[in-house]
Design a protein around this motif. Sequence first.
Motif, mmCIF file in Angstrom:
data_model
loop_
_atom_site.group_PDB
_atom_site.id
_atom_site.type_symbol
_atom_site.label_atom_id
_atom_site.label_comp_id
_atom_site.label_asym_id
_atom_site.label_seq_id
_atom_site.Cartn_x
_atom_site.Cartn_y
_atom_site.Cartn_z
ATOM 1 N N LEU A 57 5.869 -20.760 23.457
ATOM 2 C CA LEU A 57 4.548 -20.170 23.230
ATOM 3 C C LEU A 57 4.629 -18.674 22.979
ATOM 4 O O LEU A 57 3.884 -18.125 22.159
ATOM 5 N N GLN A 58 5.542 -18.023 23.671
ATOM 6 C CA GLN A 58 5.672 -16.578 23.540
ATOM 7 C C GLN A 58 6.078 -16.175 22.130
ATOM 8 O O GLN A 58 5.676 -15.132 21.619
ATOM 9 N N GLY A 59 6.865 -17.031 21.477
ATOM 10 C CA GLY A 59 7.319 -16.717 20.139
ATOM 11 C C GLY A 59 6.279 -16.936 19.056
ATOM 12 O O GLY A 59 6.507 -16.581 17.893
ATOM 13 N N THR A 60 5.127 -17.489 19.412
ATOM 14 C CA THR A 60 4.093 -17.774 18.407
ATOM 15 C C THR A 60 3.172 -16.595 18.126
ATOM 16 O O THR A 60 2.437 -16.603 17.137
ATOM 17 N N GLY A 61 3.172 -15.593 18.992
ATOM 18 C CA GLY A 61 2.232 -14.477 18.844
ATOM 19 C C GLY A 61 0.853 -14.792 19.388
ATOM 20 O O GLY A 61 -0.073 -13.981 19.277
ATOM 21 N N LEU A 62 0.701 -15.970 20.017
ATOM 22 C CA LEU A 62 -0.608 -16.389 20.521
ATOM 23 C C LEU A 62 -1.142 -15.430 21.579
ATOM 24 O O LEU A 62 -2.315 -15.048 21.551
ATOM 25 N N PHE A 63 -0.279 -15.031 22.514
ATOM 26 C CA PHE A 63 -0.735 -14.167 23.600
ATOM 27 C C PHE A 63 -1.183 -12.806 23.084
ATOM 28 O O PHE A 63 -2.201 -12.262 23.532
ATOM 29 N N ARG A 200 -4.327 -6.643 14.578
ATOM 30 C CA ARG A 200 -3.137 -6.719 13.744
ATOM 31 C C ARG A 200 -2.275 -7.941 14.059
ATOM 32 O O ARG A 200 -1.463 -8.355 13.257
ATOM 33 N N ALA A 201 -2.388 -8.457 15.244
ATOM 34 C CA ALA A 201 -1.531 -9.569 15.639
ATOM 35 C C ALA A 201 -1.929 -10.837 14.899
ATOM 36 O O ALA A 201 -3.100 -11.067 14.604
ATOM 37 N N ALA A 202 -0.933 -11.627 14.584
ATOM 38 C CA ALA A 202 -1.179 -12.893 13.892
ATOM 39 C C ALA A 202 -0.392 -13.996 14.582
ATOM 40 O O ALA A 202 0.699 -13.762 15.110
ATOM 41 N N ILE A 203 -0.942 -15.193 14.590
ATOM 42 C CA ILE A 203 -0.256 -16.340 15.182
ATOM 43 C C ILE A 203 0.695 -16.905 14.144
ATOM 44 O O ILE A 203 0.281 -17.294 13.046
ATOM 45 N N SER A 204 1.981 -16.933 14.481
ATOM 46 C CA SER A 204 2.994 -17.341 13.506
ATOM 47 C C SER A 204 3.246 -18.842 13.485
ATOM 48 O O SER A 204 3.869 -19.353 12.560
ATOM 49 N N ALA A 205 2.780 -19.550 14.502
ATOM 50 C CA ALA A 205 3.056 -20.988 14.596
ATOM 51 C C ALA A 205 2.029 -21.793 13.809
ATOM 52 O O ALA A 205 0.867 -21.394 13.667
ATOM 53 N N ALA A 206 2.467 -22.947 13.325
ATOM 54 C CA ALA A 206 1.562 -23.876 12.639
ATOM 55 C C ALA A 206 0.677 -24.566 13.672
ATOM 56 O O ALA A 206 1.052 -24.673 14.847
ATOM 57 N N PRO A 207 -0.509 -25.022 13.282
ATOM 58 C CA PRO A 207 -1.402 -25.712 14.229
ATOM 59 C C PRO A 207 -0.730 -26.883 14.948
ATOM 60 O O PRO A 207 -0.974 -27.110 16.128
ATOM 61 N N GLY A 208 0.142 -27.582 14.227
ATOM 62 C CA GLY A 208 0.843 -28.709 14.839
ATOM 63 C C GLY A 208 1.747 -28.270 15.971
ATOM 64 O O GLY A 208 1.833 -28.941 17.019
ATOM 65 N N GLN A 209 2.418 -27.135 15.790
ATOM 66 C CA GLN A 209 3.273 -26.598 16.841
ATOM 67 C C GLN A 209 2.459 -26.222 18.073
ATOM 68 O O GLN A 209 2.830 -26.542 19.206
ATOM 69 N N LEU A 210 1.357 -25.515 17.855
ATOM 70 C CA LEU A 210 0.503 -25.113 18.979
ATOM 71 C C LEU A 210 -0.013 -26.330 19.740
ATOM 72 O O LEU A 210 -0.125 -26.307 20.966
ATOM 73 N N LEU A 211 -0.318 -27.393 19.007
ATOM 74 C CA LEU A 211 -0.779 -28.631 19.650
ATOM 75 C C LEU A 211 0.316 -29.211 20.533
ATOM 76 O O LEU A 211 0.055 -29.622 21.674
ATOM 77 N N VAL A 212 1.548 -29.226 20.032
ATOM 78 C CA VAL A 212 2.684 -29.738 20.817
ATOM 79 C C VAL A 212 2.862 -28.914 22.084
ATOM 80 O O VAL A 212 3.004 -29.461 23.190
ATOM 81 N N TYR A 213 2.822 -27.573 21.943
ATOM 82 C CA TYR A 213 3.003 -26.701 23.109
ATOM 83 C C TYR A 213 1.870 -26.889 24.114
ATOM 84 O O TYR A 213 2.087 -26.873 25.328
#
Length: 381
Positions: A57-63, A200-213
């Motif tokens: 999750l940390q690598g997605t930029g979500l936080f 400026r921050a952007a979420i780098s993960a695809a929606p499918g990845q975020l769903l899995v996490y």
Amino acid sequence: MKDKIIGFCKRETVLCAAAALALLSMLFVRPDAEYLAYVDFRTLVILFCLMAVMAALQGTGLFQWVAQQLLGRVRKVWQLILGLVLLCFFSAMLVTNDVALITFVPFTFIILRLIGKKAQKRLLIPIVALQTVAANLGSMLTPIGNPQNLYLYGKSGMTLGEFVLLTLPYTVLALLAVVIWSLAKSRIYHAGLEISIAGRAAISAAPGQLLVYGVLFGLNLLTVARVTSCWLTLAFTIGGLLLADKGAFRRVDYSLLLTFVGFFIFIGNVGRLPVLHQFLQQIVFNHELLAAVLVSQFISNVPAALLLSGFTSNYPALIIGVNFGGLGTLIASMASLISYKLVARENSKIKGAYFRYFTLINICFLAFLLAFALLLKELLA
């Protein structure tokens, strides 16, 4: 080779100490089949799964994206300080104190650079020190907030509700103290500074990845609450991350897992030495809170929880003690060392000033919360 060994010992001091104690205890209790019974595999499995999912999750930029959305309307210094500090306090309850600091301390550096050198010079040290205190105290509320909570929660046999009810009064008090200190600190730099934080921050993960996490994190929570099997969660976590982010496995803190194993072996062996076990039990008995705080100052609160749990069954006092014990010295909590290293990397010239301020604020918070806990103990006696 010698330099490599010395360097490793410096980086992994707690792991080396756990290994040394385990090896020393083996001189008195030869390895046998009972050694397997020492290890709390459930705790290790849950801890591994949580760390792996958090690494992904940390690598997605979500936080960072969430943080900028929350701080997007901030215009005043007191709002900035409070926002950055409370991000660490509340996020630590779910993503652990380590992850909260690894995520939001660098984010703080970025924000302070955006609003100017003058603000950066005055605010960096107090904000990061407060964020560290906030993460250590916010993580106290839940079993997944930090490793010592996860371990003691499993060992105590408490329900999730019982655990939260135990830590809630202290967490609320800690929140009030954090808010008051943050607002008081903002008055030091209260000139009419207008702050503008662009998204400026952007979420780098695809929606499918975020769903899995998200599914894996939810499964971990169910396992902590004893709804699902830890082995089922392990299988799903490994399978899910192999598909979504194999690199997350490289970012897991395996040294922490090995530290747990080392202390499990030491405590198990001490338990088979009646004279030593009884001696240590007598020292800890009825002094769990103070013993946990004191021991944490020298070996940090995770090893303190592992060590002292072998000599008492008063888990409520031990849980509060090791959480309070994360305050105080720089090594009382491994999360505190994370902040210190990040500050040193950002500006090595302020390491000394940060250390002094960090120590001051930690002593103040520890004294306040410890006084409250001891007073509450007397009233309930």
